[in-house]
Design a protein around this motif. Sequence first.
Motif, PDB file in Angstrom:
ATOM      1  N   UNK A   1       3.217   0.129  -3.120  1.00  0.00           N
ATOM      2  CA  UNK A   1       4.556  -0.422  -3.345  1.00  0.00           C
ATOM      3  C   UNK A   1       5.569   0.263  -2.437  1.00  0.00           C
ATOM      4  N   UNK A   2       5.471   1.573  -2.319  1.00  0.00           N
ATOM      5  CA  UNK A   2       6.386   2.318  -1.447  1.00  0.00           C
ATOM      6  C   UNK A   2       6.222   1.900   0.008  1.00  0.00           C
ATOM      7  N   UNK A   3       5.008   1.556   0.392  1.00  0.00           N
ATOM      8  CA  UNK A   3       4.720   1.200   1.779  1.00  0.00           C
ATOM      9  C   UNK A   3       5.245  -0.173   2.160  1.00  0.00           C
ATOM     10  N   UNK A   4       5.133  -1.168   1.252  1.00  0.00           N
ATOM     11  CA  UNK A   4       5.415  -2.540   1.678  1.00  0.00           C
ATOM     12  C   UNK A   4       6.551  -3.239   0.924  1.00  0.00           C
ATOM     13  N   UNK A   5       6.919  -2.759  -0.254  1.00  0.00           N
ATOM     14  CA  UNK A   5       7.852  -3.560  -1.055  1.00  0.00           C
ATOM     15  C   UNK A   5       9.218  -3.698  -0.409  1.00  0.00           C
ATOM     16  N   UNK A   6       9.663  -2.690   0.315  1.00  0.00           N
ATOM     17  CA  UNK A   6      10.965  -2.801   0.976  1.00  0.00           C
ATOM     18  C   UNK A   6      10.993  -3.928   1.992  1.00  0.00           C
ATOM     19  N   UNK A   7       9.821  -4.316   2.486  1.00  0.00           N
ATOM     20  CA  UNK A   7       9.753  -5.391   3.482  1.00  0.00           C
ATOM     21  C   UNK A   7       9.742  -6.773   2.848  1.00  0.00           C
ATOM     22  N   UNK A   8       9.310  -6.866   1.576  1.00  0.00           N
ATOM     23  CA  UNK A   8       9.160  -8.187   0.959  1.00  0.00           C
ATOM     24  C   UNK A   8       9.992  -8.386  -0.303  1.00  0.00           C
ATOM     25  N   UNK A   9      10.361  -7.305  -1.001  1.00  0.00           N
ATOM     26  CA  UNK A   9      11.210  -7.381  -2.198  1.00  0.00           C
ATOM     27  C   UNK A   9      10.560  -8.213  -3.304  1.00  0.00           C
ATOM     28  N   UNK A  10       9.309  -7.896  -3.609  1.00  0.00           N
ATOM     29  CA  UNK A  10       8.582  -8.628  -4.641  1.00  0.00           C
ATOM     30  C   UNK A  10       8.640  -7.935  -5.997  1.00  0.00           C
ATOM     31  N   UNK A  11       8.527  -6.596  -6.000  1.00  0.00           N
ATOM     32  CA  UNK A  11       8.568  -5.812  -7.234  1.00  0.00           C
ATOM     33  C   UNK A  11       9.997  -5.337  -7.459  1.00  0.00           C
TER      34      UNK A  11
END
Length: 465
Positions: free
Chosen positions: A33-43
């Motif tokens: 989540x830390x790696x990718x969520x900032x790029x997609x805003x899903x969680x």
Amino acid sequence: MDLTRASAKDTLDGLSNRQLSAADLMRATLDRISEVNAQVNAIVALRNEEDLMAEAQKADAAPARGPLHGLPIAVKDLVNVAGIASTQGSLIFKDYIPQADDLLAARLRAAGAILIGKTNTPEFGLGSHTFNPVYGATCNPYDSARSCGGSSGGAAVALATGMLALADGSDMMGSLRNPAAWNNVYGFRPSWGRVPSEPAGDSYLHQLSTLGPMARSPEDIGILLDVLSGPDPRVPLSVDHPKVSPVHAADLTDMRIGWLGDWGGAFPCEAGILKLCRDALDAFEGCGARVDTLAPPFDAELIWESWITLRSWSVATGLEPLAEHEGVFKDTARWELERGLAFSAMDVHRASVIRSDWYRRAAELFVDYDALVLPAAQVWPFEIEKPYPTEIEGQGMDTYHRWMQVVTPVSLLGLPCLGAPAGFGAAGLPMGLQIFGPRGSDARMLSMGAAYHAETQWPQKRPAL
């Protein structure tokens, strides 16, 4: 084993036999989540890391509570979860933290899942494009400038990017099927009543929306479907069905599948969608099934008129208690509210008669066909700044949701429907199918889907995040 890419079945097997610890899984989940969520805003509304790690360690020290013991899950932000901000994507509820779980969240907890936060959704779940004034928009992981669909968009993106192994969603007008298609995962709309609605308000009249599971395979879908399914004594139209898990691939030999395409031109589609979806059915034919192209079995405009009447009537019942806040509603919510409040009882009755006529005609089709198939959407993922498509191939759309008309034949009847990946278009964007059957055929749709999945393995083509 890559814990963020493993199947839910393999992960749960590892947790069950203690070859995998819930703490290690939680650590891997939070790192992803830390790696990718900032790029997609899903969680969204992610809980405190220390609290989550402590809960995972507690799960490791305790006997298994259920089939999801130790599995991290984020719940769609239309469902109230105790202790977690539950906003419905609306400024009205941006600071609301429930003290009790809704039924779906309670069933997940009882099965042993660790509820880590929420998945993003449109305001009140309206529209197949995930954006709202509380958390903003969720991006498509295959192209961050494009929509991820909706309303279960955050859930689908979290699955596609390996932040979750299982996710819940809800579906009135394709909200489990459209985001599954646009994110190259699976979403399952169960037979209406199999997964009970929240035991609050009216429990008889509004037979449109349902909760359901999402995953990266039909086998994993079955695991979560069994957790969510089963009657609740407070919900009169909830029904019992045999468990579907473990889901095994069906023998497709001599099965008959009806391809409905664009319903004789009634559902205009952007270039490439119909061919991609029809080509995807080659996987069924390669396994021995017969695929027939069918003429439109019912008047699409009658289905549409029935649908938008019953939908607006249903949506308005949820929005009417919030009418004092109407100034913060988005325009589509205001439109649904005004339409729903304007209907007479006879308007609703006439819409339901059309629905009944279409149900009887569909029942005739299922005498000859094991499943029917439609595209899951009429357009490719569109620009993220656009609220909704206003035309398709030069044909104007007269409502904010007309571009998703292709899902209404299924939604209107409450049929079980597997949203399955169909592959990728010329621009590298995903698309999907709706594979649906008669009421109660949930297990058959998943087993047919498992055979298709074994041949295609589309979710293995992951986004480069």
